[in-house]
Write a protein that holds these residues in place. Structure first.
Motif, PDB file in Angstrom:
ATOM      1  N   THR A  90     -19.149  11.585   4.182  1.00 61.97           N
ATOM      2  CA  THR A  90     -18.336  12.559   3.460  1.00 61.97           C
ATOM      3  C   THR A  90     -17.045  12.898   4.197  1.00 61.97           C
ATOM      4  OG1 THR A  90     -19.668  14.345   4.435  1.00 61.97           O
ATOM      5  CG2 THR A  90     -20.269  13.596   2.223  1.00 61.97           C
ATOM      6  N   ASN A  91     -17.054  12.816   5.518  1.00 61.12           N
ATOM      7  CA  ASN A  91     -15.819  13.082   6.260  1.00 61.12           C
ATOM      8  C   ASN A  91     -14.760  12.031   5.944  1.00 61.12           C
ATOM      9  OD1 ASN A  91     -16.636  15.418   7.606  1.00 61.12           O
ATOM     10  ND2 ASN A  91     -17.641  14.253   9.235  1.00 61.12           N
ATOM     11  N   GLU A  92     -15.178  10.762   5.888  1.00 58.46           N
ATOM     12  CA  GLU A  92     -14.249   9.692   5.533  1.00 58.46           C
ATOM     13  C   GLU A  92     -13.779   9.835   4.092  1.00 58.46           C
ATOM     14  OE1 GLU A  92     -12.722   7.274   7.243  1.00 58.46           O
ATOM     15  OE2 GLU A  92     -13.540   8.295   8.991  1.00 58.46           O
ATOM     16  N   GLN A  93     -14.656  10.297   3.237  1.00 58.85           N
ATOM     17  CA  GLN A  93     -14.280  10.493   1.836  1.00 58.85           C
ATOM     18  C   GLN A  93     -13.203  11.560   1.711  1.00 58.85           C
ATOM     19  OE1 GLN A  93     -18.127  11.340   0.184  1.00 58.85           O
ATOM     20  NE2 GLN A  93     -18.577   9.198  -0.256  1.00 58.85           N
ATOM     21  N   ARG A  94     -13.384  12.656   2.450  1.00 58.00           N
ATOM     22  CA  ARG A  94     -12.372  13.728   2.406  1.00 58.00           C
ATOM     23  C   ARG A  94     -11.041  13.254   2.989  1.00 58.00           C
ATOM     24  NH1 ARG A  94     -17.014  17.073   3.203  1.00 58.00           N
ATOM     25  NH2 ARG A  94     -16.942  16.866   5.459  1.00 58.00           N
ATOM     26  N   LYS A  95     -11.102  12.485   4.057  1.00 54.78           N
ATOM     27  CA  LYS A  95      -9.877  11.950   4.662  1.00 54.78           C
ATOM     28  C   LYS A  95      -9.152  11.024   3.678  1.00 54.78           C
ATOM     29  CE  LYS A  95     -11.439  12.055   9.492  1.00 54.78           C
ATOM     30  NZ  LYS A  95     -11.815  11.209  10.649  1.00 54.78           N
ATOM     31  N   TYR A  96      -9.926  10.228   2.960  1.00 56.89           N
ATOM     32  CA  TYR A  96      -9.342   9.304   1.990  1.00 56.89           C
ATOM     33  C   TYR A  96      -8.605  10.060   0.890  1.00 56.89           C
ATOM     34  CZ  TYR A  96      -9.140   5.608  -1.559  1.00 56.89           C
ATOM     35  OH  TYR A  96      -8.707   4.712  -2.503  1.00 56.89           O
ATOM     36  N   ILE A  97      -9.223  11.115   0.391  1.00 56.99           N
ATOM     37  CA  ILE A  97      -8.594  11.927  -0.652  1.00 56.99           C
ATOM     38  C   ILE A  97      -7.311  12.568  -0.124  1.00 56.99           C
ATOM     39  CG2 ILE A  97      -8.861  13.926  -2.172  1.00 56.99           C
ATOM     40  CD1 ILE A  97     -11.882  13.367  -2.169  1.00 56.99           C
ATOM     41  N   LYS A  98      -7.355  13.088   1.094  1.00 58.09           N
ATOM     42  CA  LYS A  98      -6.176  13.740   1.673  1.00 58.09           C
ATOM     43  C   LYS A  98      -5.036  12.751   1.884  1.00 58.09           C
ATOM     44  CE  LYS A  98      -8.664  17.507   3.956  1.00 58.09           C
ATOM     45  NZ  LYS A  98      -9.076  18.104   5.251  1.00 58.09           N
ATOM     46  N   ARG A  99      -5.364  11.518   2.269  1.00 61.80           N
ATOM     47  CA  ARG A  99      -4.321  10.490   2.434  1.00 61.80           C
ATOM     48  C   ARG A  99      -3.644  10.211   1.100  1.00 61.80           C
ATOM     49  NH1 ARG A  99      -8.093   7.982   5.995  1.00 61.80           N
ATOM     50  NH2 ARG A  99      -8.760   6.556   4.336  1.00 61.80           N
ATOM     51  N   LYS A 100      -4.422  10.168   0.035  1.00 59.93           N
ATOM     52  CA  LYS A 100      -3.859   9.948  -1.297  1.00 59.93           C
ATOM     53  C   LYS A 100      -2.920  11.097  -1.680  1.00 59.93           C
ATOM     54  CE  LYS A 100      -5.561   6.079  -2.984  1.00 59.93           C
ATOM     55  NZ  LYS A 100      -4.716   5.005  -3.532  1.00 59.93           N
ATOM     56  N   LEU A 101      -3.354  12.322  -1.389  1.00 55.84           N
ATOM     57  CA  LEU A 101      -2.534  13.492  -1.710  1.00 55.84           C
ATOM     58  C   LEU A 101      -1.239  13.481  -0.916  1.00 55.84           C
ATOM     59  CD1 LEU A 101      -5.333  16.226  -1.896  1.00 55.84           C
ATOM     60  CD2 LEU A 101      -3.856  15.494  -3.782  1.00 55.84           C
ATOM     61  N   ASN A 102      -1.309  13.095   0.329  1.00 57.72           N
ATOM     62  CA  ASN A 102      -0.103  13.025   1.155  1.00 57.72           C
ATOM     63  C   ASN A 102       0.865  11.964   0.629  1.00 57.72           C
ATOM     64  OD1 ASN A 102      -0.911  15.033   2.931  1.00 57.72           O
ATOM     65  ND2 ASN A 102      -1.946  13.598   4.305  1.00 57.72           N
ATOM     66  N   LEU A 104       1.176  11.006  -2.484  1.00 54.11           N
ATOM     67  CA  LEU A 104       1.786  11.558  -3.693  1.00 54.11           C
ATOM     68  C   LEU A 104       2.850  12.587  -3.345  1.00 54.11           C
ATOM     69  CD1 LEU A 104      -1.413  11.954  -5.892  1.00 54.11           C
ATOM     70  CD2 LEU A 104       0.436  10.328  -6.249  1.00 54.11           C
ATOM     71  N   ASN A 105       2.584  13.369  -2.329  1.00 59.69           N
ATOM     72  CA  ASN A 105       3.560  14.370  -1.902  1.00 59.69           C
ATOM     73  C   ASN A 105       4.858  13.716  -1.432  1.00 59.69           C
ATOM     74  OD1 ASN A 105       4.245  17.174  -1.294  1.00 59.69           O
ATOM     75  ND2 ASN A 105       4.193  16.527   0.847  1.00 59.69           N
ATOM     76  N   ARG A 106       4.733  12.578  -0.742  1.00 59.23           N
ATOM     77  CA  ARG A 106       5.924  11.847  -0.293  1.00 59.23           C
ATOM     78  C   ARG A 106       6.706  11.304  -1.485  1.00 59.23           C
ATOM     79  NH1 ARG A 106       2.237   9.933   3.622  1.00 59.23           N
ATOM     80  NH2 ARG A 106       1.991   7.950   2.511  1.00 59.23           N
ATOM     81  N   PHE A 107       6.007  10.878  -2.518  1.00 61.78           N
ATOM     82  CA  PHE A 107       6.669  10.393  -3.728  1.00 61.78           C
ATOM     83  C   PHE A 107       7.525  11.498  -4.350  1.00 61.78           C
ATOM     84  CE2 PHE A 107       6.578  10.495  -8.378  1.00 61.78           C
ATOM     85  CZ  PHE A 107       7.200   9.307  -8.695  1.00 61.78           C
ATOM     86  N   PHE A 108       6.969  12.695  -4.469  1.00 64.85           N
ATOM     87  CA  PHE A 108       7.711  13.795  -5.080  1.00 64.85           C
ATOM     88  C   PHE A 108       8.889  14.238  -4.205  1.00 64.85           C
ATOM     89  CE2 PHE A 108       3.715  14.313  -7.500  1.00 64.85           C
ATOM     90  CZ  PHE A 108       4.256  14.333  -8.775  1.00 64.85           C
ATOM     91  N   LEU A 109       8.719  14.188  -2.904  1.00 62.52           N
ATOM     92  CA  LEU A 109       9.819  14.547  -2.012  1.00 62.52           C
ATOM     93  C   LEU A 109      10.953  13.519  -2.115  1.00 62.52           C
ATOM     94  CD1 LEU A 109       7.921  15.723   1.194  1.00 62.52           C
ATOM     95  CD2 LEU A 109       9.262  17.143  -0.376  1.00 62.52           C
ATOM     96  N   TYR A 110      10.592  12.235  -2.178  1.00 62.26           N
ATOM     97  CA  TYR A 110      11.580  11.169  -2.247  1.00 62.26           C
ATOM     98  C   TYR A 110      12.386  11.235  -3.545  1.00 62.26           C
ATOM     99  CZ  TYR A 110      13.537   6.445  -1.950  1.00 62.26           C
ATOM    100  OH  TYR A 110      14.398   5.384  -1.886  1.00 62.26           O
ATOM    101  N   ASN A 111      11.729  11.665  -4.612  1.00 62.02           N
ATOM    102  CA  ASN A 111      12.379  11.734  -5.926  1.00 62.02           C
ATOM    103  C   ASN A 111      12.651  13.180  -6.349  1.00 62.02           C
ATOM    104  OD1 ASN A 111      12.266   8.769  -6.928  1.00 62.02           O
ATOM    105  ND2 ASN A 111      10.170   9.167  -6.237  1.00 62.02           N
ATOM    106  N   MET A 112      12.958  14.007  -5.386  1.00 63.96           N
ATOM    107  CA  MET A 112      13.127  15.438  -5.623  1.00 63.96           C
ATOM    108  C   MET A 112      14.233  15.743  -6.642  1.00 63.96           C
ATOM    109  SD  MET A 112      14.064  18.420  -2.851  1.00 63.96           S
ATOM    110  CE  MET A 112      12.826  17.783  -1.714  1.00 63.96           C
ATOM    111  N   ASP A 113      15.354  15.052  -6.542  1.00 69.88           N
ATOM    112  CA  ASP A 113      16.483  15.331  -7.438  1.00 69.88           C
ATOM    113  C   ASP A 113      16.115  15.060  -8.896  1.00 69.88           C
ATOM    114  OD1 ASP A 113      18.012  16.079  -5.298  1.00 69.88           O
ATOM    115  OD2 ASP A 113      19.009  14.138  -5.079  1.00 69.88           O
TER     116      ASP A 113
END
Length: 278
Positions: A90-102, A104-113
């Motif tokens: 479950t620890n690896e599962q949570r890490k995997y989900i968090k990596r995906k969220l991070n 996605l966050n980079r995508f939104f920051l890159y395309n902020m305008d």
């Protein structure tokens, strides 16, 4: 073609899969096929008839096409996520989900305008963003879509689809992360090669089982309510059941057997017993 009518039919088909598919991967596979078919039909119509005005073209690529496109991207992301999701630890599962969220966050920051342009409901760049005459102005970003048909794409309609789909995907991941955190309360100490259980049938089937367990008073002498049983089984079976009250209301409207899953369980066990006596 009545695009609005077809989009409503699409949403209904996708919604029906919630109760007809065998788990999220199967639901995603079927949803992807449905969305692709709709987009293919839209493409044929656009190439055949074109648009009467720039306003109509913008309306199509900014809104109409976005319905199947957004769902296609959303379910493609879910399918990819679930197939690659770690099966144990479950620890690896949570890490995997968090990596995906991070990511996605980079995508939104890159395309902020562009995101601010859409969120503020601006329109002054719509002709450049959502008509095919400006297709060569396609933004070069990391993408799984290496080729886009210039007859059916604009420079930013795919990016808009990603914005909409990724927002929904974030909510999906956050729910998965929340459920992963809850599931640790139901974990048992490792004994030998303990295997994690995964519910692989439908939400409707699990809802039948939950209501049967509750009303037969076989858990905590009937003192646990539906919601408590559902949450416990979500953790044990690593499955998001959603609104089981709504699902049960739909079960009650069935014209055939209202206990189809429980009937199948009973028949399956009887068949096994009978065969084992031979």
């Amino acid at each position: 073609m009545d695009f609005e009518k077809h989009n409503k039919e699409l949403i209904k088909k996708l919604d029906d899969l919630k109760y007809e598919s065998n788990g999220i991967v199967d639901r995603s596979n079927q949803s992807i096929i449905i969305c692709r078919n709709h987009l293919n039909n839209y493409k044929k119509e656009v190439i055949k008839t074109g648009f009467k005005s720039i306003v109509k073209e913008i309306e199509f690529f900014k809104r109409t096409k976005q319905i199947p496109l957004t769902q296609l991207i959303y379910y493609s992301e879910i399918r990819s996520f679930e197939i690659q999701f770690p099966k144990v630890d479950t620890n690896e599962q949570r890490k995997y989900i968090k990596r995906k969220l991070n990511k996605l966050n980079r995508f939104f920051l890159y395309n902020m305008d562009f995101g601010q342009y859409i969120q503020s409901k601006q329109t002054y760049f719509d002709e450049q963003y959502f008509t095919r005459d400006y297709f060569d102005n396609l933004a070069i970003t990391s993408s799984k879509f290496y080729f886009q048909d210039p007859d059916f794409c604009t420079s930013y309609d795919m990016l808009l689809g990603k914005f909409k789909a990724y927002n929904s995907f974030i909510l999906y991941l956050q729910t998965r992360l929340k459920n992963q955190k809850k599931s640790k309360y139901y974990e048992k100490p490792e004994v030998g090669n303990q295997v994690e259980l995964q519910w692989t049938s439908t939400k409707t089937d699990l809802t039948e089982l939950i209501y049967a367990l509750h009303h037969c008073r076989v858990i905590n002498n009937g003192k646990s309510d539906i919601k408590e049983i559902a949450k416990a089984l979500e953790g044990v079976l690593h499955f998001e059941i959603g609104d089981c009250y709504k699902t049960f209301a739909e079960i009650k409207t069935r014209k055939m057997s209202r206990t189809k899953f429980l009937d199948d369980l009973s028949q399956g066990l009887l068949t096994y017993i009978n065969n084992s006596e031979d």
